[in-house]
Design a protein around this motif. Sequence first.
Motif, mmCIF file in Angstrom:
data_model
loop_
_atom_site.group_PDB
_atom_site.id
_atom_site.type_symbol
_atom_site.label_atom_id
_atom_site.label_comp_id
_atom_site.label_asym_id
_atom_site.label_seq_id
_atom_site.Cartn_x
_atom_site.Cartn_y
_atom_site.Cartn_z
ATOM 1 N N ASN A 1 -69.192 33.037 4.260
ATOM 2 C CA ASN A 1 -68.485 33.764 3.974
ATOM 3 C C ASN A 1 -67.684 32.964 5.282
ATOM 4 O O ASN A 1 -66.353 32.986 4.530
ATOM 5 C CB ASN A 1 -68.807 35.167 4.110
ATOM 6 N N ASN A 2 -67.568 32.665 6.118
ATOM 7 C CA ASN A 2 -66.631 32.698 7.038
ATOM 8 C C ASN A 2 -66.202 31.747 6.847
ATOM 9 O O ASN A 2 -64.835 31.118 7.602
ATOM 10 C CB ASN A 2 -67.728 32.459 8.217
ATOM 11 N N ASN B 1 -71.399 32.731 -2.982
ATOM 12 C CA ASN B 1 -72.764 33.417 -3.863
ATOM 13 C C ASN B 1 -73.445 33.577 -3.989
ATOM 14 O O ASN B 1 -75.453 33.209 -3.997
ATOM 15 C CB ASN B 1 -71.856 34.755 -4.062
ATOM 16 N N ILE B 2 -73.571 32.260 -5.588
ATOM 17 C CA ILE B 2 -74.173 31.786 -5.440
ATOM 18 C C ILE B 2 -74.951 30.455 -5.213
ATOM 19 O O ILE B 2 -76.144 30.136 -5.477
ATOM 20 C CB ILE B 2 -73.998 29.949 -6.962
ATOM 21 N N LEU B 3 -74.546 29.898 -4.743
ATOM 22 C CA LEU B 3 -75.059 29.107 -2.688
ATOM 23 C C LEU B 3 -75.919 30.100 -2.327
ATOM 24 O O LEU B 3 -77.288 29.216 -2.211
ATOM 25 C CB LEU B 3 -74.163 27.817 -2.245
ATOM 26 N N ALA B 4 -75.706 30.633 -1.848
ATOM 27 C CA ALA B 4 -76.100 31.832 -1.087
ATOM 28 C C ALA B 4 -77.774 32.154 -1.549
ATOM 29 O O ALA B 4 -78.532 32.491 -0.996
ATOM 30 C CB ALA B 4 -75.132 32.807 -0.562
ATOM 31 N N SER B 5 -77.505 32.480 -2.963
ATOM 32 C CA SER B 5 -78.338 33.207 -4.181
ATOM 33 C C SER B 5 -79.537 32.107 -3.855
ATOM 34 O O SER B 5 -81.197 32.515 -4.141
ATOM 35 C CB SER B 5 -77.893 33.771 -5.449
ATOM 36 N N TRP B 6 -79.279 30.507 -4.477
ATOM 37 C CA TRP B 6 -79.891 29.792 -4.583
ATOM 38 C C TRP B 6 -81.105 29.631 -3.127
ATOM 39 O O TRP B 6 -82.020 29.470 -3.851
ATOM 40 C CB TRP B 6 -79.546 28.199 -5.206
ATOM 41 N N PHE B 7 -80.346 29.855 -2.525
ATOM 42 C CA PHE B 7 -81.073 29.276 -0.942
ATOM 43 C C PHE B 7 -82.058 29.908 -0.535
ATOM 44 O O PHE B 7 -83.253 30.355 -0.408
ATOM 45 C CB PHE B 7 -80.015 29.094 -0.021
ATOM 46 N N CYS C 1 -62.136 23.366 -2.759
ATOM 47 C CA CYS C 1 -62.599 22.799 -4.071
ATOM 48 C C CYS C 1 -60.830 23.651 -4.106
ATOM 49 O O CYS C 1 -60.956 22.896 -5.655
ATOM 50 C CB CYS C 1 -62.879 24.692 -4.515
ATOM 51 N N SER C 2 -59.836 22.999 -3.682
ATOM 52 C CA SER C 2 -59.416 23.246 -4.477
ATOM 53 C C SER C 2 -58.128 22.156 -5.239
ATOM 54 O O SER C 2 -56.451 22.149 -5.766
ATOM 55 C CB SER C 2 -57.815 24.218 -3.995
ATOM 56 N N GLU C 3 -58.655 21.222 -4.429
ATOM 57 C CA GLU C 3 -57.900 19.808 -4.033
ATOM 58 C C GLU C 3 -58.202 19.272 -5.936
ATOM 59 O O GLU C 3 -59.502 19.022 -5.723
ATOM 60 C CB GLU C 3 -58.762 18.795 -3.141
ATOM 61 N N HIS D 1 -62.823 21.652 -13.112
ATOM 62 C CA HIS D 1 -61.645 21.996 -12.647
ATOM 63 C C HIS D 1 -61.298 22.445 -10.811
ATOM 64 O O HIS D 1 -61.816 23.214 -10.863
ATOM 65 C CB HIS D 1 -61.373 23.384 -13.453
ATOM 66 N N PRO D 2 -60.713 22.630 -10.332
ATOM 67 C CA PRO D 2 -59.933 23.246 -8.983
ATOM 68 C C PRO D 2 -60.109 24.574 -9.213
ATOM 69 O O PRO D 2 -59.443 24.850 -9.948
ATOM 70 C CB PRO D 2 -58.793 22.127 -8.903
ATOM 71 N N HIS D 3 -60.651 25.294 -7.715
ATOM 72 C CA HIS D 3 -60.604 26.353 -8.047
ATOM 73 C C HIS D 3 -58.780 27.145 -7.701
ATOM 74 O O HIS D 3 -58.162 25.796 -6.775
ATOM 75 C CB HIS D 3 -61.188 26.947 -5.983
ATOM 76 N N THR D 4 -57.944 28.177 -8.466
ATOM 77 C CA THR D 4 -57.131 28.609 -8.668
ATOM 78 C C THR D 4 -56.757 29.611 -7.371
ATOM 79 O O THR D 4 -55.563 30.284 -6.888
ATOM 80 C CB THR D 4 -56.896 28.708 -9.921
ATOM 81 N N ASP D 5 -58.147 30.280 -7.088
ATOM 82 C CA ASP D 5 -57.577 31.073 -5.952
ATOM 83 C C ASP D 5 -59.001 31.837 -5.212
ATOM 84 O O ASP D 5 -60.737 31.101 -5.670
ATOM 85 C CB ASP D 5 -57.870 32.778 -6.838
ATOM 86 N N LEU D 6 -59.193 32.254 -4.283
ATOM 87 C CA LEU D 6 -60.249 32.671 -3.593
ATOM 88 C C LEU D 6 -61.596 33.574 -3.996
ATOM 89 O O LEU D 6 -62.785 33.085 -3.443
ATOM 90 C CB LEU D 6 -59.954 33.097 -2.423
ATOM 91 N N GLN D 7 -61.431 34.013 -5.432
ATOM 92 C CA GLN D 7 -62.374 34.649 -5.691
ATOM 93 C C GLN D 7 -63.037 33.422 -6.481
ATOM 94 O O GLN D 7 -64.371 34.111 -6.131
ATOM 95 C CB GLN D 7 -61.483 35.684 -6.939
ATOM 96 N N GLN D 8 -62.959 32.798 -6.808
ATOM 97 C CA GLN D 8 -63.638 31.524 -7.643
ATOM 98 C C GLN D 8 -64.353 30.536 -6.501
ATOM 99 O O GLN D 8 -65.461 30.397 -6.712
ATOM 100 C CB GLN D 8 -62.568 30.643 -8.223
#
Length: 194
Positions: free
Chosen positions: A26-27, A61-67, A36-38, A48-55
């Motif tokens: 998260n840091n 969060n998904i990457l952390a849960s997979w780890f 991710c917005s490029e 699709h590029p990310h349009t906001d920080l929530q995406q």
Amino acid sequence: MLPRPFPFEKLPTLQTKKLVLQQLTNNHLKSYHELCSEEKTMKSYGLHPHTDLQQTQKTLNILASWFQANTAIRWGVFVKSENQKIVGDIGFWQFDVLRGRAEIAAKMSVNFQGQGFAYEALCSVIDFGFSHLNLNGIDANIALTNKAPIYLVKKLGFREIGIRPELSYSSIQECWQDMAFFSLNRKDWNLADE
């Protein structure tokens, strides 16, 4: 055989001549969001590029849960000379424990392509996979239209196995894409080192 769970609680940081590869947390939210917005970068991966920080937060969060579930490993790729700017991500997923294999995947900012960063990051992660995860083979699936990564994996010694029809969904093109399938075995990587 691939250790399960992973033989570490926190993903080790890898250092190369020009790069630092470290676990995304998260840091890194704001700098990872920049990547991710490029539009050009994400489009080349069918996303699709990310349009906001929530995406971006959801992705972290998904990457952390997979780890935590021992199903994927993902490092952020940071350039030392760019004040630790994140320029990509790279890692393993699709682990096949029985066969000692995993799929490697990477994303590199179009603004930092052509400078050898992807090659350097891939070399480091491939070494890590064979030496620390005890993988016997590493696979790569690349969209047929993504010429630079195809050239890169061939340069690294991956063998082209064939085409995997409609393997990956492109949210940009709204269709399933055929993917070129490449494979690298440990013995071939070790021979290349000699």
